[in-house]
Design a protein around this motif. Structure first.
Motif, mmCIF file in Angstrom:
data_model
loop_
_atom_site.group_PDB
_atom_site.id
_atom_site.type_symbol
_atom_site.label_atom_id
_atom_site.label_comp_id
_atom_site.label_asym_id
_atom_site.label_seq_id
_atom_site.Cartn_x
_atom_site.Cartn_y
_atom_site.Cartn_z
ATOM 1 N N LEU A 1 0.858 -1.194 0.000
ATOM 2 C CA LEU A 1 0.000 0.000 0.000
ATOM 3 C C LEU A 1 0.893 1.241 0.000
ATOM 4 N N PRO A 2 1.517 1.535 -1.117
ATOM 5 C CA PRO A 2 2.487 2.642 -1.133
ATOM 6 C C PRO A 2 1.885 3.983 -0.724
ATOM 7 N N GLN A 3 0.566 4.118 -0.891
ATOM 8 C CA GLN A 3 -0.041 5.404 -0.549
ATOM 9 C C GLN A 3 -0.457 5.498 0.910
ATOM 10 N N ALA A 4 -0.391 4.380 1.620
ATOM 11 C CA ALA A 4 -0.869 4.408 3.004
ATOM 12 C C ALA A 4 0.136 5.091 3.917
ATOM 13 N N ASN A 5 -0.383 5.689 4.994
ATOM 14 C CA ASN A 5 0.474 6.228 6.051
ATOM 15 C C ASN A 5 0.601 5.190 7.144
ATOM 16 N N VAL A 6 1.815 4.914 7.480
ATOM 17 C CA VAL A 6 2.032 3.928 8.543
ATOM 18 C C VAL A 6 2.674 4.621 9.723
ATOM 19 N N TYR A 7 2.063 4.504 10.896
ATOM 20 C CA TYR A 7 2.557 5.109 12.120
ATOM 21 C C TYR A 7 2.955 4.001 13.083
ATOM 22 N N HIS A 8 4.138 4.167 13.642
ATOM 23 C CA HIS A 8 4.611 3.164 14.605
ATOM 24 C C HIS A 8 4.734 3.854 15.954
ATOM 25 N N LEU A 9 3.875 3.439 16.890
ATOM 26 C CA LEU A 9 3.886 4.013 18.224
ATOM 27 C C LEU A 9 4.693 3.080 19.128
ATOM 28 N N TYR A 10 5.821 3.598 19.640
ATOM 29 C CA TYR A 10 6.716 2.676 20.359
ATOM 30 C C TYR A 10 7.209 3.269 21.670
ATOM 31 N N ARG A 11 7.872 2.427 22.449
ATOM 32 C CA ARG A 11 8.522 2.872 23.690
ATOM 33 C C ARG A 11 10.040 2.856 23.530
ATOM 34 N N ASP A 12 10.570 1.761 23.018
ATOM 35 C CA ASP A 12 11.965 1.689 22.593
ATOM 36 C C ASP A 12 11.973 0.820 21.345
ATOM 37 N N ILE A 13 12.851 1.126 20.412
ATOM 38 C CA ILE A 13 12.978 0.252 19.245
ATOM 39 C C ILE A 13 14.113 -0.716 19.549
ATOM 40 N N ARG A 14 13.747 -1.975 19.686
ATOM 41 C CA ARG A 14 14.735 -2.965 20.118
ATOM 42 C C ARG A 14 15.148 -3.867 18.958
ATOM 43 N N THR A 15 15.755 -3.224 17.962
ATOM 44 C CA THR A 15 16.239 -4.029 16.835
ATOM 45 C C THR A 15 17.694 -4.369 17.098
ATOM 46 N N TYR A 16 17.888 -5.305 18.017
ATOM 47 C CA TYR A 16 19.225 -5.609 18.495
ATOM 48 C C TYR A 16 19.909 -6.688 17.680
ATOM 49 N N ALA A 17 19.126 -7.495 16.966
ATOM 50 C CA ALA A 17 19.695 -8.683 16.311
ATOM 51 C C ALA A 17 20.513 -8.298 15.089
ATOM 52 N N ARG A 18 21.248 -9.251 14.574
ATOM 53 C CA ARG A 18 22.115 -8.998 13.432
ATOM 54 C C ARG A 18 21.314 -8.483 12.245
ATOM 55 N N ASN A 19 21.701 -7.349 11.744
ATOM 56 C CA ASN A 19 21.059 -6.708 10.588
ATOM 57 C C ASN A 19 19.647 -6.196 10.864
ATOM 58 N N ALA A 20 19.168 -6.344 12.070
ATOM 59 C CA ALA A 20 17.827 -5.857 12.363
ATOM 60 C C ALA A 20 17.788 -4.333 12.390
ATOM 61 N N GLU A 21 18.887 -3.732 12.782
ATOM 62 C CA GLU A 21 18.938 -2.260 12.804
ATOM 63 C C GLU A 21 18.618 -1.696 11.436
ATOM 64 N N PHE A 22 18.973 -2.447 10.385
ATOM 65 C CA PHE A 22 18.726 -1.943 9.029
ATOM 66 C C PHE A 22 17.247 -1.998 8.661
ATOM 67 N N LEU A 23 16.484 -2.856 9.331
ATOM 68 C CA LEU A 23 15.032 -2.844 9.154
ATOM 69 C C LEU A 23 14.490 -1.500 9.631
ATOM 70 N N TYR A 24 14.984 -1.055 10.760
ATOM 71 C CA TYR A 24 14.559 0.224 11.333
ATOM 72 C C TYR A 24 14.918 1.363 10.380
ATOM 73 N N GLU A 25 16.147 1.302 9.874
ATOM 74 C CA GLU A 25 16.586 2.313 8.901
ATOM 75 C C GLU A 25 15.676 2.342 7.691
ATOM 76 N N ARG A 26 15.454 1.147 7.135
ATOM 77 C CA ARG A 26 14.661 1.069 5.904
ATOM 78 C C ARG A 26 13.228 1.506 6.157
ATOM 79 N N ALA A 27 12.691 1.184 7.302
ATOM 80 C CA ALA A 27 11.319 1.596 7.598
ATOM 81 C C ALA A 27 11.222 3.115 7.613
ATOM 82 N N GLY A 28 12.211 3.736 8.231
ATOM 83 C CA GLY A 28 12.227 5.184 8.254
ATOM 84 C C GLY A 28 12.326 5.762 6.844
ATOM 85 N N LEU A 29 13.213 5.179 6.032
ATOM 86 C CA LEU A 29 13.382 5.662 4.666
ATOM 87 C C LEU A 29 12.137 5.423 3.836
ATOM 88 N N ALA A 30 11.395 4.356 4.191
ATOM 89 C CA ALA A 30 10.159 4.059 3.442
ATOM 90 C C ALA A 30 9.022 4.979 3.845
#
Lengths: 437, 148, 681
Positions: C418-447
C-alpha cells in the motif's frame, strides 16, 4: 596438558580458535561428548572479555565465580589440549581433514615448572600499563595475567623486559628460561570452531568526544576494572586527579547505530544498553551519593530479566535521558561539559557538566578469519556470515568450519553460551557424518 | 583511666580469639584462597572447615564447637543467587534460631556470624575476619575451657 | 572398618610454604598425632616424584589414608586422588590441608603463628582422614534415546541434531501437524526468506531420518525415573485419517461444522476435519475432536476410505535417557477493550496481520479487512509486554524481544503493498538488536514510516468512532505534542506468552517456572538450556521469548547437552551424596522438607527414609536436621565435621589465654602454640 601431537584420529578432533566464554563452552560441550579438542588462545590465559567484567547482567553474578570453574575444567579435561599464548597460522583442507599449523609464542617460562607463585613479579623492576586492567593499573614485564589465570603461569613481555635476570634468580622452581623459542605445532582435525571474540571501537577516532585525549572520558570496560573487588585503586576514582566522581554520565551507542562513517558503524552492538544499566546501578550502589545520567537512543533491555533489571536501575535513581550527545568539552579542572538534545522530562538542547564520562563503545570483531579460511564469507563489518542464519546460525559456508560468539555478531553471554553449544552440536553432528555415523 | 585498667587492657591484648569458619567450596573457600593469593593478611587464628554447602552444618555442631571452647564462629555462605544448592536462606534461619540457645549457654549471640562471601570478595573476607577478631577481643575469651 | 594408618605429606611448594612455615617442625608434629603412621615433607608434592612418595607408602602397606598439606585443594585434589587410585587405594581416602593460600601466603609476616596454624590444619585433616570411608562414584546406566516434546522449529532442530549425532529420537507433537508457529509466518526477517521453505527443508530432513520416530496428536501424561533412565507415559489422540489420505479435501467440503481457524488466529474459519495449509506435515487431514459432531459425512465421502471415527486415545510408554522440552509459545491475546481489541474488527494483532499477508491466510494474501480502504495504519508496540504491575494483578513485565523487528518487517511489507498508506509506529523503545535488524529500522524510516514515542505511563488510547479508530498519543519525539490519528487499521504488536504445554509439563514433571511463566533454567547465564532436573533440557521459546535464530541456537545447544549425556554408557556422579543409616532412621520425616530435589522418600510402611542417589545433590541440608544422626553426606559426615571442629580447637590451649576455670599451662610454651620443643622424628 597432553602433548599436542598425541592425536590418534583426526576425524574425532576439533580445533577451537579462541579461549573466551564462547571457545571454552564449545570446547567443553565437544570434549564432554568424547571428541578431542585443541583450544588455542592467543593471550597467555583463557578468559577473554568476560573475565575482565565486574558483574554480569541481570543476575549480578560475579563473572569470575561463574566462569573460572569452566576455565579450570578446560585445563583439566582429559580430552582438551589447551594451547595458550598461541595462534593458528594455517588450517588447510586436505580431503576430509584440516591440516593445522599453530605458532606457540615463547613465554620464557617453563609451563611445567612454574607454580604460579608470583615471586618473579615481585622481583621485576619494570612497570608496564596492564592490558587486563584496560590501562588503569600496572603490571610487570614478567607477569601472571590475572589472579584466576588459566594456566596460572607467568609470561615475559620481552619488549618491556630489560633482561636484568632478577626473575630468573628468584624463581623457586627455576622456571624462567630466556632461551625458549617459538614452537611450531602441527595437527590434524576434522572440524574447526571459530570463537575469536571482539574488541571495542577505537575512541581516538571520536574528535567530538575528545579524540581519546580527555582524561576523564573513559571507555566502559575501564569502569568494570574500577568497580571490581580487587581493583587497582580500591575505589571508583577518576583518572585525572583520583577524585571520587559525584556526577557521572554514560553515553550509549558510541560508535554504533550511525551511518556517518566518521562517527562509527551502522549496526547495533546489542550489549551496551544492558552493560551500561548494570554499571550505572553498580556505581550508585558503590558510591551512594552520586548522580548518574545515561544518554541513550533506545534502551535495549530485551532478554530474560533485563526489563525488570532496567526498571530497578530507574528505581535506584539512575536518570535516563533520551538523546544523543553531540559534543564533549573539557574544563581546566578536568570536568566535562556534555551538549545534547534530549526528549522526555526535559526537552531541547542541554549542556550539562560531569566529573566523569563513560563511553559505551561498540563491538567489533577482533580478527579476520579469512586469514585462515579465504573462502569464508564475512560481512562488511568483519562478522562471519552463515548461509542459513535462521535455522543454522553456526555453520559457515565452509564445510566443517563453525562459528560461535561475537565473531558471528555482537551478543551477550547467554546468547554466546547457547551459540557455543549449538556450534559444538553442529560440529559433533558433522563429524559423526564424516565418520559414517 | 587508672594504671591498673591500662594494664588489664594490655593483658587482654595477649588473648588471640580462636575463630572457626565454615566455608563453602564454591564461594567462600575459594575467596580465602584469593586472599592468600593476593598476600593479604588476616588473623592466623581463623581455622577454615570446607563444606559443600553451609546448610550441611548441623546446628548442634555449632553449639558443640562453642562448648569445646571456640571463641567465635563465622558461617560463610554464598550469595543466594550464586548458591548451587539454594541453602542460604535455610542456613540463615537455622543460625538465627541458635541465638537464644547461645544466650542460655552464657555466650553473646554475636559470637556467631553468618555472612555471604563470594569467590572474589576479598574485602568482605578481610573485613569479616577482622571485625570478628576485634569483637571477640572486646567480648573477651569464651568462658568454656579448651582441651589441651 | 580397618584401623586408619594416615600418611601425612607436607609440601614445601618450592619455598612458597617452607619460607614461612617450618615444615620440619610441622612434619615432626604430625608424626606424633594419633593415627599417623608416616609423616614426610618434600619440595613439590604435586610433582611426579612427590606423588611417587605417596604411592610407595601405600603399596608398602604403610598407609591407608592420605593427608597432603600443600596448596589449595582446588588445584591438586584430583591429582592426588589419582595417585591413590594408581597405588590401589580408594581415591576418596584422601584429605587435603590448605597450608599455602590459607596459611603461608596469608600470614607471611607471622611465621611462628603460620607454623602453628599449619599444624592445626594438618591436625584437622588427620582427624577427618581417620574417619574417611572408601566411596564409589555413582554410575547410572544411560538409555541412548531421547524424547523431544514439541514439533515446532525448536523441537525439529533438536531432533535433527541428535539424530545426526547418532541417537534414536522420539519426537512428540500435541497437535496433528508439525511446524508450530514457524508455519504461521509469512516472511522471516531480516533475510526475507520464506518460512515455509525453511520449515519444509528442516522438516524433510527430520522425517526422512531413519533414527527419528514421530508421534503427532501426542502429549506427555507422566514422567518417572532419573537421569539416563526415564519412563514416559504418553497419550496419542486418534487422527481419524489414515495414510491412505490424498489430501483431496472432499471431507472438509462436506463437513457441517465450522469453527474459527486457530491457524489464522481466529481470522477466518475452518472445518472440523482440516489441513491447515497445503504443505502441512503429515500431509493428510486430521479431525479436530473438540469440534467434530461425529456426523460421519466425511467417512462416507472419502474416495480412499481414509477417514474413520475413533474416540479413545492410545496410551504407550517410552524409555529414554534424556528429555528435551520444546513446547513453544502462544502470542499474547489482548483483553477485550485493550486498545479497542474486540470492540472493532479493524483492531488486530501483529500475528493476525501476518496471516493476512500469507497466501495461505483467510484472504489468500489480500490485505483486506471488510471493504474499507486502508489509508492510515497505526502499529502499537509492547502490547502484553513490559507491563507495569498494578495492585496484585499478574502482568507480563518482560520484553518479548522480537516484536520490534517483526513490526518493522511488517511495516515494510505494508508500504510495499500500500504505497499510498500512512504507517505510524507508536513505540517505547525500538529494540532491533539482532544482526542486521537495525537496518530494518533504517529502511522503515526511509520508506516513510512515522515513529512516535510514548511513555509507559501514558499509553496511546484507541477509541472507535463510527467506522474509524481514533488513536491519540502524546509523542516524546515532538517534545510532548498530543497527536491524533484517524486509523483504518490498528495493529497491536503483541508479545509472547508461554504455551499451555509449559505449565502442564511443569506440573507433571515438577519443573520450575519463572515469575514470567516460562520454564526456568538452572542458571540464566551459564546454563541456559538445562533444567534443575538432571537429564531434562529446554529448547526454544518455552524458556523465554526468542526469534528464530535464537531458537535454533537454543535448540542445538539443548541437543548438545543431551548428546553429552547420551554419549556415555553411564553417567558418573561424585560420591558426595546423602545416605541413610537404616538402623538409626525412625521415619520421622523431619528431613523431607529440606530436600529441594525430591531425593528423599518416606517409606511409611517401613518407618524409614530412602535416598534416591541419582536425584541427590549432596548439599547436606537433610543431614543437618536429622535428630537421630541417620543421614549423612558421604565424605562430609557429621562425625567427620565434628572431628575436624574438635581438632581445630584442641591443642589451642597452650600459649593462649587459659581461662581461670582450669589453668594448667605448659611451661615455656607461651607463644609457641601446640608444638613446644621440637620433637624428633
Amino acid at each position: 596438558m597432553r602433548e599436542a601431537r598425541d592425536v590418534t584420529d583426526a576425524l574425532r578432533s576439533v580445533l577451537v580458535v579462541g579461549g573466551g566464554i564462547a571457545g571454552v563452552q564449545a570446547a567443553l560441550d565437544l570434549a564432554d561428548q568424547g571428541f578431542h579438542v585443541y583450544l588455542v588462545e592467543k593471550e597467555p590465559s583463557v578468559g577473554g572479555r568476560m573475565i575482565q567484567l565486574q558483574k554480569v547482567f541481570p543476575t549480578l553474578d560475579c563473572p569470575s565465580c561463574i566462569f573460572t570453574p569452566k576455565m579450570v575444567a578446560v585445563a583439566n579435561h582429559p580430552l582438551i589440549s589447551l594451547l595458550t599464548y598461541a595462534t593458528v597460522q594455517e588450517a588447510r583442507r586436505e580431503d576430509k581433514i584440516f591440516g593445522v599449523k599453530i605458532l606457540k609464542k615463547p613465554r620464557y617460562v617453563d609451563e611445567g615448572a612454574c607454580v604460579g607463585c608470583g615471586v618473579c613479579e615481585k622481583a621485576c623492576p619494570v612497570d608496564v600499563p596492564s592490558e587486563f586492567e584496560n590501562g588503569l593499573g600496572m603490571r610487570k614485564a614478567i607477569y601472571i595475567p590475572f589472579a584466576q589465570a588459566v594456566p596460572k603461569v607467568a609470561v615475559v613481555d620481552l619488549e618491556s623486559c630489560i633482561l636484568c635476570g632478577a626473575c630468573e634468580r628468584k624463581c623457586p622452581t627455576k622456571a624462567v628460561n630466556f632461551t625458549q623459542v617459538e614452537e611450531q605445532i602441527e595437527l590434524e582435525v576434522g572440524a574447526v570452531v571459530l570463537a575469536t571474540g571482539f574488541g571495542f571501537f577505537d575512541t581516538t577516532r571520536l574528535e567530538q568526544f575528545g579524540g581519546g585525549q580527555f582524561a576523564n572520558v573513559i571507555p566502559a570496560l575501564t569502569v568494570d576494572r574500577l568497580l571490581v573487588a580487587n581493583s587497582p585503586y580500591g575505589a571508583v576514582v577518576r583518572p585525572s586527579d583520583g577524585k571520587i566522581p559525584r556526577r557521572i554520565a554514560f553515553i550509549l551507542c558510541v560508535g554504533s547505530r550511525t551511518r556517518n562513517a566518521s562517527l562509527g558503524l551502522p549496526y547495533c552492538s546489542r550489549v551496551c544498553c544492558m552493560y551500561t544499566v548494570r554499571q550505572a546501578q553498580s556505581i550508585i550502589l558503590n558510591l551512594r551519593r552520586v548522580q548518574v545520567d545515561v544518554y541513550y537512543m533506545d534502551i535495549r533491555a530485551f532478554g530474560k530479566g533485563y526489563e525488570e533489571f532496567y526498571r530497578r536501575a530507574v528505581a535506584t535513581g539512575v536518570r535516563f535521558r533520551k538523546g544523543r550527545v553531540a559534543r564533549i568539552t573539557e574544563k581546566p579542572d578536568g570536568n566535562l561539559v556534555l551538549r545534547a538534545e534530549v526528549m522526555g522530562e526535559t526537552n531541547g538542547i542541554v549542556e550539562e557538566e560531569y566529573e566523569l564520562v563513560v563511553l559505551a563503545l561498540g563491538l567489533r570483531p577482533q580478527v579476520d578469519p579469512r586469514v585462515l579460511f579465504p573462502d569464508l564469507a564475512v560481512d562488511e563489518f568483519g562478522f562471519v556470515e552463515t548461509p542459513s542464519p535462521k535455522l543454522d546460525p553456526v555453520s559457515t559456508g565452509v564445510p566443517g568450519v563453525f562459528v560461535a560468539g561475537v565473531a558471528e555478531a555482537p551478543k551477550d553471554i547467554v546468547d554466546t553460551v547457547m551459540q557455543a553449544g549449538a556450534a559444538a552440536m553442529r560440529a559433533a553432528a558433522y563429524l559423526t557424518g564424516l565418520n559414517g555415523g | 583511666m587508672s594504671g591498673e585498667e591500662v594494664l588489664d587492657m594490655e593483658g587482654e591484648g595477649e588473648y588471640e580469639p580462636l575463630i572457626l569458619m565454615f566455608a563453602e567450596e564454591q564461594c567462600s573457600y575459594p575467596c580465602a584462597d584469593t586472599v592468600g593469593l593476593a598476600r593479604l593478611s588476616y588473623p592466623p587464628n581463623v581455622r577454615i572447615v570446607r563444606v559443600r554447602c553451609c546448610s550441611m552444618i548441623p546446628p548442634e555442631l555449632i553449639l558443640d564447637a562453642f562448648r569445646k571452647g571456640v571463641d567465635g564462629i563465622i558461617v560463610a555462605t554464598c550469595y543466594p543467587q550464586d548458591c548451587p544448592y539454594r541453602g542460604v536462606e535455610r542456613t540463615r534461619e537455622r543460625m538465627k534460631r541458635l541465638e537464644p540457645r547461645l544466650r542460655e549457654m552464657g555466650l553473646e549471640a554475636d559470637r556467631l556470624r553468618v555472612e555471604a562471601i563470594c569467590s572474589i570478595c576479598t574485602n568482605v573476607f578481610l573485613q569479616v575476619t577482622r571485625e570478628m577478631t576485634e569483637l571477640l577481643k572486646l567480648l573477651g575469651p569464651t568462658p568454656y575451657k579448651r582441651a589441651s | 572398618m580397618e584401623e586408619a594408618r594416615v600418611g601425612v605429606y607436607v609440601c614445601h611448594c618450592g619455598g612458597n610454604i617452607s619460607d614461612v612455615v617450618d615444615v620440619e617442625k610441622v612434619t615432626a608434629y604430625a608424626a606424633r598425632l594419633e593415627g599417623v603412621a608416616v609423616s614426610r615433607h618434600y619440595p613439590f608434592m604435586c610433582s611426579n616424584p612427590g606423588q611417587a612418595l605417596i604411592e610407595e607408602d601405600i603399596r608398602a602397606g604403610k598407609v591407608n589414608r592420605v593427608v597432603v598439606a600443600s596448596c589449595s585443594p582446588r588445584l591438586h585434589e584430583n591429582t592426588f586422588r589419582k595417585a591413590l587410585a594408581r597405588a590401589g587405594l580408594n581415591p576418596y581416602l584422601f584429605e587435603h590441608a590448605n597450608v599455602r593460600e590459607q596459611c603461608s601466603w596469608a600470614h607471611g609476616a607471622e611465621p611462628e603463628r603460620a607454623t602453628e596454624k599449619a599444624g592445626a590444619l594438618i591436625r584437622m585433616a588427620v582427624a577427618k582422614a581417620r574417619l574417611l570411608e572408601p566411596l564409589e562414584s555413582l554410575k547410572l546406566p544411560v538409555v541412548p534415546e531421547v524424547l523431544v516434546i514439541g514439533g515446532g522449529a525448536a523441537g525439529l532442530r533438536t531432533t535433527l541434531d541428535l539424530a545426526e549425532r547418532g541417537f534414536a529420537v522420539h519426537l512428540v507433537e500435541a497437535t496433528p501437524f508439525l511446524g508450530g508457529r514457524l508455519a504461521q509466518l509469512y516472511r522471516v526477517y531480516p533475510t526475507d526468506e520464506d518460512p515455509l521453505a525453511l520449515l519444509g527443508d528442516l522438516l524433510g530432513r527430520v522425517v526422512r531420518h531413519p533414527r527419528v520416530r514421530i508421534y503427532t496428536g501426542t502429549t506427555v501424561e507422566a514422567v518417572e525415573g532419573v537421569v539416563g533412565n526415564w519412563t514416559v507415559r504418553l497419550a496419542q489422540k486418534p487422527r481419524c485419517v489414515s495414510e491412505a489420505c490424498t489430501s483431496c479435501g472432499r471431507c472438509a467440503d462436506v463437513c457441517p461444522v465450522t469453527v474459527p481457524d486457530p491457524f489464522n488466529y481466529g481470522l477466518g474459519t475452518r472445518k472440523a476435519v482440516y489441513l491447515p495449509y497445503p504443505e502441512a506435515w503429515p500431509p493428510r487431514y486430521a479431525v479436530d475432536p473438540e469440534a467434530c459432531t461425529h456426523c460421519g459425512a466425511c467417512v462416507v465421502v472419502c474416495p480412499e476410505g481414509a477417514v474413520y471415527l475413533e474416540e479413545s486415545p492410545r496410551g504407550f510408554e517410552l524409555r529414554v535417557g534424556a528429555l528435551v522440552v520444546a513446547t513453544g509459545f502462544v502470542p499474547y491475546e489482548p483483553a477485550r477493550g485493550e486498545y479497542g481489541y474486540g470492540l472493532h474488527p479493524n483492531v488486530i494483532t501483529l500475528p493476525q496481520l501476518v496471516r493476512l499477508f500469507s497466501p495461505y491466510g483467510p484472504t489468500r494474501g489480500a490485505l483486506r479487512l471488510g471493504n474499507r480502504e486502508i489509508r492510515n495504519v497505526v502499529v502499537i508496540s509492547c502490547v502484553g509486554s513490559r507491563q507495569t504491575p498494578r495492585n496484585e494483578e499478574k502482568v507480563n513485565t518482560y520484553c518479548s524481544r522480537c516484536c520490534c523487528s517483526a513490526s518493522l518487517a511488517a511495516e515494510l511489507e505494508l508500504k510495499r503493498r500500500l504505497p499510498q498508506a500512512n504507517v505510524y509506529h507508536l513505540y517505547r523503545d525500538i529494540r532491533t538488536y539482532a544482526r542486521n535488524a537495525e537496518f530494518l529500522y533504517e529502511r522503515a524510516g526511509l520508506a516513510g514510516v512515522l515513529f512516535l514515542r510514548y511513555a509507559a505511563e501514558e499509553p496511546p488510547v484507541v477509541v472507535p468512532e463510527g467506522d474509524t479508530l481514533m488513536v491519540r498519543v502524546r509523542d516524546q519525539l515532538t517534545f510532548g505534542e498530543e497527536i491524533e490519528i484517524p486509523a483504518d487499521l490498528v495493529v497491536l504488536a503483541t508479545g509472547m506468552v508461554p504455551g499451555p504445554g509449559a505449565a502442564d509439563l511443569a506440573a507433571r514433571m515438577k519443573l520450575p517456572l519463572g515469575e514470567d511463566g516460562f520454564l526456568l533454567e538452572v542458571h540464566p547465564k551459564l546454563r541456559p538450556v538445562e533444567m534443575p532436573l538432571d537429564g531434562v533440557f529446554v529448547a526454544g521459546t518455552v524458556q523465554g521469548p526468542k526469534d528464530l535464530t535464537e531458537t535454533a541456537c537454543s535448540a542445538s545447544a539443548a541437543a548438545a547437552k543431551a548428546a553429552i549425556l547420551l554419549s556415555r554408557a553411564q553417567v558418573e556422579r561424585d560420591p558426595f551424596l546423602a545416605r541413610v543409616d537404616a538402623t538409626r532412621c525412625t521415619g520421622c520425616g523431619v528431613c523431607l522438607p529440606e530436600c529441594d530435589y525430591g531425593a528423599l522418600t518416606l517409606v511409611a510402611s517401613e518407618r524409614r527414609v530412602v535416598v534416591e542417589a541419582a536425584m541427590c545433590k549432596g548439599c547436606g541440608s537433610c543431614a543437618a536436621v536429622c535428630p537421630e544422626g541417620a543421614l549423612a553426606v558421604c565424605g562430609y559426615t557429621t562425625e567427620q565435621l565434628a572431628a575436624m571442629v574438635e581438632a581445630a580447637i584442641a591443642g589451642e590451649g597452650e600459649g593462649e589465654h587459659a581461662p581461670a576455670i582450669d589453668g594448667e599451662r605448659h611451661a615455656g610454651q607461651a607463644g609457641a602454640g601446640a608444638f613446644g620443643a621440637a620433637a624428633g622424628g
